[in-house]
Scaffold this motif. Structure first.
Motif, short mmCIF file in Angstrom:
data_model
loop_
_atom_site.label_atom_id
_atom_site.label_comp_id
_atom_site.label_asym_id
_atom_site.label_seq_id
_atom_site.Cartn_x
_atom_site.Cartn_y
_atom_site.Cartn_z
N GLU A 148 0.68 -1.24 0.10
CA GLU A 148 -0.15 -0.22 -0.11
C GLU A 148 0.85 0.92 0.03
OE1 GLU A 148 -3.63 0.66 -0.45
OE2 GLU A 148 -3.17 -1.00 -0.54
N HIS A 149 0.55 2.38 -0.52
CA HIS A 149 0.82 3.63 -0.70
C HIS A 149 1.58 3.88 0.77
CE1 HIS A 149 2.00 7.55 -1.99
NE2 HIS A 149 1.98 7.87 -0.63
N SER A 150 1.28 3.66 1.93
CA SER A 150 1.60 4.49 3.02
C SER A 150 2.52 4.11 3.20
CB SER A 150 0.18 3.83 4.16
OG SER A 150 0.22 2.83 4.17
N VAL A 151 3.08 2.40 3.03
CA VAL A 151 4.62 1.21 3.56
C VAL A 151 6.03 0.98 2.31
CG1 VAL A 151 2.93 0.46 5.12
CG2 VAL A 151 3.45 -0.65 3.34
N LYS A 152 5.13 1.71 1.21
CA LYS A 152 5.96 1.42 0.18
C LYS A 152 7.19 2.30 -0.02
CE LYS A 152 5.42 0.48 -4.67
NZ LYS A 152 4.43 0.89 -6.03
N GLY A 153 8.51 1.77 -0.35
CA GLY A 153 9.55 2.41 0.23
C GLY A 153 10.55 2.31 1.54
N ARG A 154 9.00 2.27 2.72
CA ARG A 154 9.40 1.98 3.72
C ARG A 154 9.90 0.38 4.72
NH1 ARG A 154 7.02 4.55 8.00
NH2 ARG A 154 5.17 4.32 7.49
N THR A 176 8.05 -19.29 7.59
CA THR A 176 7.76 -17.64 7.87
C THR A 176 7.64 -16.94 7.27
OG1 THR A 176 8.82 -18.90 9.47
CG2 THR A 176 9.33 -15.54 9.99
N VAL A 177 7.15 -15.33 7.05
CA VAL A 177 7.04 -14.15 6.02
C VAL A 177 7.44 -12.90 7.38
CG1 VAL A 177 5.55 -12.77 5.32
CG2 VAL A 177 5.70 -15.22 4.93
N TYR A 178 8.00 -12.48 7.04
CA TYR A 178 8.95 -11.08 7.02
C TYR A 178 8.57 -9.88 6.75
CZ TYR A 178 12.11 -15.34 8.78
OH TYR A 178 12.84 -16.13 8.75
N LEU A 179 8.62 -8.82 7.77
CA LEU A 179 7.81 -7.04 7.56
C LEU A 179 9.25 -6.56 7.96
CD1 LEU A 179 5.97 -5.81 5.88
CD2 LEU A 179 4.70 -5.03 8.59
N GLN A 180 9.58 -5.92 7.29
CA GLN A 180 10.79 -5.47 7.98
C GLN A 180 10.06 -3.31 7.63
OE1 GLN A 180 14.22 -5.89 8.47
NE2 GLN A 180 14.29 -3.94 9.40
N MET A 181 10.19 -2.99 9.31
CA MET A 181 9.75 -1.69 8.62
C MET A 181 10.89 -0.59 9.03
SD MET A 181 6.73 -2.43 10.85
CE MET A 181 6.82 -2.95 12.11
#
Length: 127
Positions: free
Chosen positions: A61-67, A78-83
């Motif tokens: 989504e736009h709010s997180v794209k690029g970050r 396992t799925v990861y979400l690097q923030m």
């Protein structure tokens, strides 16, 4: 029984980074899309990112794209979400979800939500 267990949440300072993990069991990992949604205090839940582990395709989504970066380790299911570059607006309970692929687009699944959900984990961005 489908199970999704989130881990890695906590308190982080603005500008900092955090990596969430979602460990799956009870279904054929490659046949499902795995995604993340979040619910901030006083707001509706929003889908933010989804991955198709069998081919590595992703959606943001736009709010997180690029970050934020979503990835999977299929051997570990396992799925990861690097923030990265976190700010106060990222404070929320983060949920991991899974849905059979069945030809659905990842953007559509991110928008409408998943069939199965984990219990969620809190991420707080604060100084």
């Amino acid at each position: 029984e489908v199970q999704l267990v989130e881990s890695g949440g906590g308190l982080v300072q603005p500008g900092g980074s955090l990596r969430l993990s979602c460990t799956a069991s009870g279904f054929t990992f490659d046949d499902y899309a795995i995604g993340w949604s979040r619910q901030a205090p006083g707001k509706e839940r929003e889908g933010i990112s989804t991955i198709s582990p069998n081919d590595g395709h992703t959606y943001y989504e736009h709010s997180v794209k690029g970050r934020f970066t979503i990835s999977s380790d299929n051997a570990k299911k396992t799925v990861y979400l690097q923030m990265n570059s976190l700010n106060s607006e990222d404070t929320a309970v983060y949920y991991c979800g899974a849905n059979p692929l069945l030809g659905y687009g990842l953007g559509w699944l991110t928008l409408v939500g998943m069939k199965y959900w984990g219990k969620g984990i809190l991420v707080t961005v604060s100084a």
